[in-house]
Enzyme design. Sequence first.
Site, PDB file in Angstrom:
ATOM      1  N   ARG A 125       0.856  -1.178   0.000  1.00  0.00           N
ATOM      2  CA  ARG A 125       0.000   0.000   0.000  1.00  0.00           C
ATOM      3  C   ARG A 125       0.892   1.227   0.000  1.00  0.00           C
ATOM      4  O   ARG A 125       1.908   1.274   0.694  1.00  0.00           O
ATOM      5  CB  ARG A 125      -0.930   0.010   1.226  1.00  0.00           C
ATOM      6  CG  ARG A 125      -2.107  -0.954   1.117  1.00  0.00           C
ATOM      7  CD  ARG A 125      -3.117  -0.474   0.091  1.00  0.00           C
ATOM      8  NE  ARG A 125      -4.281  -1.348  -0.010  1.00  0.00           N
ATOM      9  CZ  ARG A 125      -4.431  -2.301  -0.926  1.00  0.00           C
ATOM     10  NH1 ARG A 125      -3.466  -2.517  -1.803  1.00  0.00           N
ATOM     11  NH2 ARG A 125      -5.511  -3.035  -0.966  1.00  0.00           N
ATOM     12  N   GLU A 152      -2.674   7.812  -4.603  1.00  0.00           N
ATOM     13  CA  GLU A 152      -3.085   7.343  -5.931  1.00  0.00           C
ATOM     14  C   GLU A 152      -4.375   8.039  -6.371  1.00  0.00           C
ATOM     15  O   GLU A 152      -5.278   8.246  -5.560  1.00  0.00           O
ATOM     16  CB  GLU A 152      -3.334   5.827  -5.901  1.00  0.00           C
ATOM     17  CG  GLU A 152      -2.078   5.022  -5.749  1.00  0.00           C
ATOM     18  CD  GLU A 152      -2.335   3.515  -5.878  1.00  0.00           C
ATOM     19  OE1 GLU A 152      -3.324   3.120  -6.526  1.00  0.00           O
ATOM     20  OE2 GLU A 152      -1.546   2.746  -5.339  1.00  0.00           O
ATOM     21  N   HIS A 186      -0.243   0.413 -10.539  1.00  0.00           N
ATOM     22  CA  HIS A 186      -0.961  -0.535  -9.682  1.00  0.00           C
ATOM     23  C   HIS A 186      -1.395  -1.771 -10.470  1.00  0.00           C
ATOM     24  O   HIS A 186      -2.579  -2.103 -10.565  1.00  0.00           O
ATOM     25  CB  HIS A 186      -2.175   0.135  -9.025  1.00  0.00           C
ATOM     26  CG  HIS A 186      -2.549  -0.506  -7.715  1.00  0.00           C
ATOM     27  ND1 HIS A 186      -2.922   0.216  -6.620  1.00  0.00           N
ATOM     28  CD2 HIS A 186      -2.597  -1.809  -7.338  1.00  0.00           C
ATOM     29  CE1 HIS A 186      -3.206  -0.608  -5.621  1.00  0.00           C
ATOM     30  NE2 HIS A 186      -3.020  -1.843  -6.042  1.00  0.00           N
TER      31      HIS A 186
END
Length: 317
Positions: free
Chosen positions: A237, A266, A284
């Site tokens: 993360r 993000e 991602h």
Amino acid sequence: MKSLLITRPLPDPVIAAAQELFAVTVRQDKSKMSADEMRASLRDFDAVLPTLGDHYSAEIFADVPNPRAKVLANFGVGYNHIDVEAAHAAGLQVSNTPGAVTDATADIALMLMLMTCRRAGEGERLVRRGEWRGWHPIQFLSLHMTGKTLGIVGMGRIGQAIAKRAHFGFDMTIKYVNRSTKEMDFPAEQVATLTELAGQVDVLVVALPGGEETYHLINAEVFSAMQPHAILINIARGEIVDEAALITALQQGEIGGAGLDVYENEPDVPLELIALENVTLLPHLGTAALEVRTDMGLMAVENLRAFAAGEPLPNGV
């Protein structure tokens, strides 16, 4: 038939499986839901299949005191975007999709390791710009990954899958930090502290869940402990890494490079990171394989099936 909101488009087999059990509404917007949309999802549907970025905070649940929804079947293994305690207090069950993501995420970690160690992104950009003038013996000299030492921060399913690939595929020595000792079918040394681990490895991979306990765990102190040639990899993360401290460490040559699949805010990626040639940046991609995303969706649907049948959720959290 109970109603279900799927908050992002998912592979067709997942939608079809859900439609066998629920009256399904698929939100076609690919971005994260707004606060108003999340409130409406709790009021207007019996079940919700959310995913990363759909931030079901305590405030959202407080705004809908008697929610119609009774389950959040999260699409993804990480669920730190859902306040599980607040969800339970509001009468909702929560589930996730562990296991389905392990191998795909481990593969991305190895990709980032290789790309960053061997300067692959930098080389590809050179070719695409039309600036490559041919091979010579000292062009793009880089870090040979085979036989080096790998540090894993968080030796859960994904951490172990990364370590296994690195040990058997690249003859890497494995070291790790974890709350408990892990028994594995290959040698791996548990190190007492994160900073000790950071100082002993050539590649440091973050494989922890997100949340308050791990927020900015990888910070200036860790970067200061790393060797100047060492590389940081994050497939976990984004908020686990203090992005500002990482940028400073990279700019000052405190560490050798970084490979990132996730970011602190993000989809915003700092221009300072984009400007650095010794950083590999992916959008991602961790689980972005069709069969993996399908398996994740079907696992979420299986949790929803259990909910509809009044059975315990297979992957309740």
